[in-house]
Design a protein around this motif. Structure first.
Motif, PDB file in Angstrom:
ATOM      1  N   LYS A  34     -91.436  15.626 -14.429  1.00 18.86           N
ATOM      2  CA  LYS A  34     -91.800  16.898 -15.049  1.00 18.86           C
ATOM      3  C   LYS A  34     -91.253  17.012 -16.473  1.00 18.86           C
ATOM      4  O   LYS A  34     -91.881  17.632 -17.318  1.00 18.86           O
ATOM      5  CB  LYS A  34     -91.423  18.087 -14.164  1.00 18.86           C
ATOM      6  CG  LYS A  34     -89.973  18.398 -14.026  1.00 18.86           C
ATOM      7  CD  LYS A  34     -89.822  19.662 -13.176  1.00 18.86           C
ATOM      8  CE  LYS A  34     -88.344  19.997 -13.057  1.00 18.86           C
ATOM      9  NZ  LYS A  34     -88.076  20.915 -11.971  1.00 18.86           N
ATOM     10  N   GLU A  35     -90.121  16.376 -16.737  1.00 19.24           N
ATOM     11  CA  GLU A  35     -89.550  16.427 -18.090  1.00 19.24           C
ATOM     12  C   GLU A  35     -90.487  15.725 -19.076  1.00 19.24           C
ATOM     13  O   GLU A  35     -90.622  16.128 -20.221  1.00 19.24           O
ATOM     14  CB  GLU A  35     -88.172  15.741 -18.148  1.00 19.24           C
ATOM     15  CG  GLU A  35     -87.101  16.364 -17.256  1.00 19.24           C
ATOM     16  CD  GLU A  35     -87.299  16.076 -15.778  1.00 19.24           C
ATOM     17  OE1 GLU A  35     -87.948  15.057 -15.439  1.00 19.24           O
ATOM     18  OE2 GLU A  35     -86.852  16.900 -14.943  1.00 19.24           O
ATOM     19  N   GLY A  38     -94.024  17.895 -19.084  1.00 21.40           N
ATOM     20  CA  GLY A  38     -93.933  19.279 -19.558  1.00 21.40           C
ATOM     21  C   GLY A  38     -94.435  19.497 -20.978  1.00 21.40           C
ATOM     22  O   GLY A  38     -95.256  20.388 -21.219  1.00 21.40           O
ATOM     23  N   PRO A  55     -89.431  29.979 -21.250  1.00 16.88           N
ATOM     24  CA  PRO A  55     -89.296  29.639 -19.832  1.00 16.88           C
ATOM     25  C   PRO A  55     -89.588  30.861 -18.965  1.00 16.88           C
ATOM     26  O   PRO A  55     -89.113  31.957 -19.271  1.00 16.88           O
ATOM     27  CB  PRO A  55     -87.830  29.217 -19.697  1.00 16.88           C
ATOM     28  CG  PRO A  55     -87.391  28.863 -21.081  1.00 16.88           C
ATOM     29  CD  PRO A  55     -88.227  29.672 -22.027  1.00 16.88           C
ATOM     30  N   GLY A  56     -90.359  30.689 -17.940  1.00 20.86           N
ATOM     31  CA  GLY A  56     -90.682  31.795 -17.046  1.00 20.86           C
ATOM     32  C   GLY A  56     -91.968  32.517 -17.388  1.00 20.86           C
ATOM     33  O   GLY A  56     -92.442  33.342 -16.613  1.00 20.86           O
ATOM     34  N   ASP A  57     -92.537  32.232 -18.558  1.00 17.39           N
ATOM     35  CA  ASP A  57     -93.817  32.850 -18.903  1.00 17.39           C
ATOM     36  C   ASP A  57     -94.875  32.478 -17.863  1.00 17.39           C
ATOM     37  O   ASP A  57     -94.778  31.440 -17.212  1.00 17.39           O
ATOM     38  CB  ASP A  57     -94.286  32.411 -20.298  1.00 17.39           C
ATOM     39  CG  ASP A  57     -93.613  33.219 -21.403  1.00 17.39           C
ATOM     40  OD1 ASP A  57     -92.835  34.133 -21.064  1.00 17.39           O
ATOM     41  OD2 ASP A  57     -93.870  32.933 -22.583  1.00 17.39           O
ATOM     42  N   LEU A  79     -94.743  23.059 -14.301  1.00 18.42           N
ATOM     43  CA  LEU A  79     -93.331  23.271 -13.966  1.00 18.42           C
ATOM     44  C   LEU A  79     -92.445  22.750 -15.090  1.00 18.42           C
ATOM     45  O   LEU A  79     -91.504  23.409 -15.518  1.00 18.42           O
ATOM     46  CB  LEU A  79     -92.964  22.522 -12.676  1.00 18.42           C
ATOM     47  CG  LEU A  79     -93.277  23.164 -11.332  1.00 18.42           C
ATOM     48  CD1 LEU A  79     -92.903  22.185 -10.212  1.00 18.42           C
ATOM     49  CD2 LEU A  79     -92.514  24.479 -11.155  1.00 18.42           C
ATOM     50  N   GLY A  82     -92.045  24.863 -18.041  1.00 23.88           N
ATOM     51  CA  GLY A  82     -91.306  26.096 -17.815  1.00 23.88           C
ATOM     52  C   GLY A  82     -92.181  27.263 -17.387  1.00 23.88           C
ATOM     53  O   GLY A  82     -91.723  28.410 -17.371  1.00 23.88           O
ATOM     54  N   GLY A  84     -93.580  29.943 -15.197  1.00 21.44           N
ATOM     55  CA  GLY A  84     -92.951  30.567 -14.034  1.00 21.44           C
ATOM     56  C   GLY A  84     -93.884  30.694 -12.855  1.00 21.44           C
ATOM     57  O   GLY A  84     -93.460  30.612 -11.696  1.00 21.44           O
TER      58      GLY A  84
END
Ligand code: SF4
Lengths: 172, 420
Positions: A34-35, A38, A55-57, A79, A82, A84
């Motif tokens: 995922k890194e 992303g 992050p979390g948007d 994921l 970031g 959410g």
């Protein structure tokens, strides 16, 4: 995702039939972490997406989000960026399974999808089955998961579920 | 109440006498497939699950097809991960470059899946094998890893849409046109979560390759499976390719369907799907004069020997137009070999085509035919999403192999019967 979690973030708005080639173009599919994935999430629609979101948007999309190929790298890339959660009017079938299996929260609500604009602030209360648009002061219920899906989510995804079936302790 | 083909197979696999649409069932899977593009992630998830041995090595199929022959160093490492896993787990059904082919074409050709079986593959076009009378569906890597570890998976029994194919095909009209027409009518999510069961007298005139093409694109209408009940054509094909019809089942006469849709193929013209959705279809004549930079004949949809024959019949004695590239990719090694023996490859090369080794390659914009900025292609593949075959600005039109060959000759989208 654990079941009681409350998700909050800004809305990034997409249309209908966002396919997996848009979510993660195949030129990035020679990676799977995922890194690594992303930074390229949604590159088929907006190459800057991953660097612009906080992050979390949340992604809010129309019908059939994640249609197309079976690539699990699609929810993994989201994921990794970031994201959410994804709220959509409906999801592609394999994407739905993959998202559940890798732990990307997804919620099906045609009403919420229709009413959310880019930049709106959204709160998703999974336990109560409610999506709240704080910017517009609107609330939308969403259908709970089926029992089988809920069981996998409760276990934390398919990996812990299988470990349990194999009689192994939870992952470190 | 009677059961559909999907219900019968899932009931048997769940160890039940009956199931009905909407139920969630845990099933034993009969065959489990991964490819070089999906296996590495699956292997990693398998390890994270704490599994050490696949539950049944004989059920596992591993196929090198997507980024092969290795298109870059990462792809070489992907293929190596799968190769080493096959060795470690004693998986005999591992197919190496040079003895392989595009998974959905190789699976029936090698008799790896039989009628009545439950088959999962980490690739969305796994539904192709539904043409054999199997329940075949695509899953992601985590599901596949669970299937390796437990030999079982959960399924929601899908409702079934019944499609009746009536009439018989005219010249230059194929099952590709029938399925494009179906997707055009249903839309790209019209059959979401459903199985499509094909019936009708047109099936009698469709050999196995044409049926596989039909079921291949069921997923383009969002379907979980596309299926054809086992008949004489299936049985003859399966037995000739080393499979077995012992588990073959057929749907009950009183099975219940969400809808019945009829398509008369006699009235059908060759269809073309314009960017950026396979459902954007119109008859080929509507695109007359549209210039292309590249024509691609291949993929799990239309890389069969019969497809290459149809293309060669048109290209023999003709030349690919100036300013156009024609790329032809036979789907498997045996198709390639037969195409060489029949002189098809010579015809194509003489016409000016680049004939490649079997691979997914150009179909997914991987390698050997990637499109550049603003380029236009006509392809016999199944998807024309934005960026599917290369640059985001490139435009892909989908059609059958005869239309593709005629288009290569004129450089513009052309109905084969209009060739001089
Ligand atoms: S040929 Fe194309 S559609 Fe078929 S499996 Fe390969 S990449 Fe997928």
């Amino acid at each position: 995702m654990s079941e009681g979690e409350i998700l909050r973030g800004r809305v990034w708005r997409f249309g209908d039939h966002v396919d997996t080639d848009v979510i993660i173009p195949v030129r990035y599919c020679n990676m799977f972490r995922k890194e690594e994935l992303g930074p390229h999430a949604m590159a088929g629609a907006d190459p800057e997406f991953a660097s612009r979101i906080a992050p979390g948007d949340l992604i809010v999309a129309g019908t059939n989000f994640g249609c197309g190929s079976s690539r699990e790298t699609a929810p993994v890339a989201l994921l990794g960026a970031g994201v959410g959660a994804v709220v959509a009017a409906s999801f592609g079938r394999i994407f739905f399974r993959n998202a559940v299996n890798v732990g990307l929260p997804i919620f099906e609500s045609p009403e919420a999808s229709a009413a959310c604009q880019a930049g709106d602030r959204l709160v998703v209360d999974a336990a109560r089955g409610v999506i709240r648009n704080e910017t517009r002061g609107l609330s939308f219920p969403f259908a709970p998961y089926s029992a089988q899906v809920a069981e996998i989510i409760a276990a934390g995804g398919l990996v812990p579920y299988v470990r349990r079936r194999l009689g192994l302790p939870a992952e470190e | 109440m009677g059961m559909t083909l999907a219900e019968k197979i899932l009931a048997r696999a769940a160890g039940r006498s009956a199931v009905c649409a909407g139920e969630l069932v845990t099933c034993t899977v009969d065959k489990i497939m991964a490819t070089d593009i999906t296996a590495p992630l699956t292997i990693e998830v398998f390890r994270r699950m704490g599994a050490t041995r696949v539950a049944d090595p004989e059920a596992c199929i591993l196929i090198n097809d997507h980024f092969v022959p290795a298109k870059d160093i990462r792809s070489a490492d992907f293929a190596r991960a799968m190769r080493e896993f096959a060795k470690e787990q004693g998986i005999r059904r591992y197919f190496e470059v040079g003895r392989s082919g595009i998974c959905h074409v190789l699976v029936p050709e090698k008799g790896l899946v039989s009628p009545g079986e439950l088959f999962v593959g980490a690739d969305s076009h796994t539904c192709t094998a539904g043409a054999l009378g199997a329940f075949a569906t695509g899953v992601g890597s985590t599901d596949l890893a669970a299937a390796w570890a437990l030999k079982e998976l959960w399924f929601r029994v899908p409702p079934t849409l019944r499609v009746e194919l009536r009439g018989s095909f005219g010249p230059h009209v194929t099952s590709k046109d029938a399925v494009l027409r179906l997707i055009g009518e249903l839309g790209v999510e019209g059959a979401r979560y459903q199985a499509i069961e094909f019936h009708g007298e047109a099936l009698v005139t469709m050999p196995m390759h044409a049926r596989l093409t039909l079921c291949n694109m069921a997923v383009e209408a969002g379907a979980k499976a596309g299926m054809i009940p086992c008949d004489d054509i299936t049985a003859a094909y399966v037995t000739a390719h080393g499979g077995s019809v012992d588990r073959a089942v057929t749907p009950d006469a009183d099975a219940s369907y969400t809808a019945v849709l009829a398509i008369d193929v006699s009235a059908l013209e060759p269809q073309v799907a314009e960017p950026f959705m396979p459902s954007n279809i119109r008859p080929v004549g509507d695109f007359r004069g549209l210039r292309v930079d590249q024509v691609f004949i291949g993929s799990c949809t239309n890389g069969y020997l019969e497809d290459l024959r149809a293309a060669a019949a048109i290209l023999r004695g003709r030349k690919v137009a100036d300013g156009v590239r024609l790329i032809v990719t036979p789907a498997t090694q045996s198709i390639y070999l037969e195409a060489v023996r029949e002189g098809i490859v010579a015809d194509l090369v003489e016409a000016g085509a680049a004939v490649t080794t079997p691979t997914c390659g150009a179909c997914l914009g991987g390698h050997m035919g990637v499109l550049g900025k603003d380029e236009v292609a006509l392809a016999t593949t199944n998807r024309n999403f934005r960026g599917r075959m290369g640059d985001l600005s490139a435009r892909v039109y989908l059609a059958n192999p005869a239309v593709a060959a005629a288009t290569a000759v004129t450089g513009t989208i052309t109905h084969p019967e209009e060739l001089p």
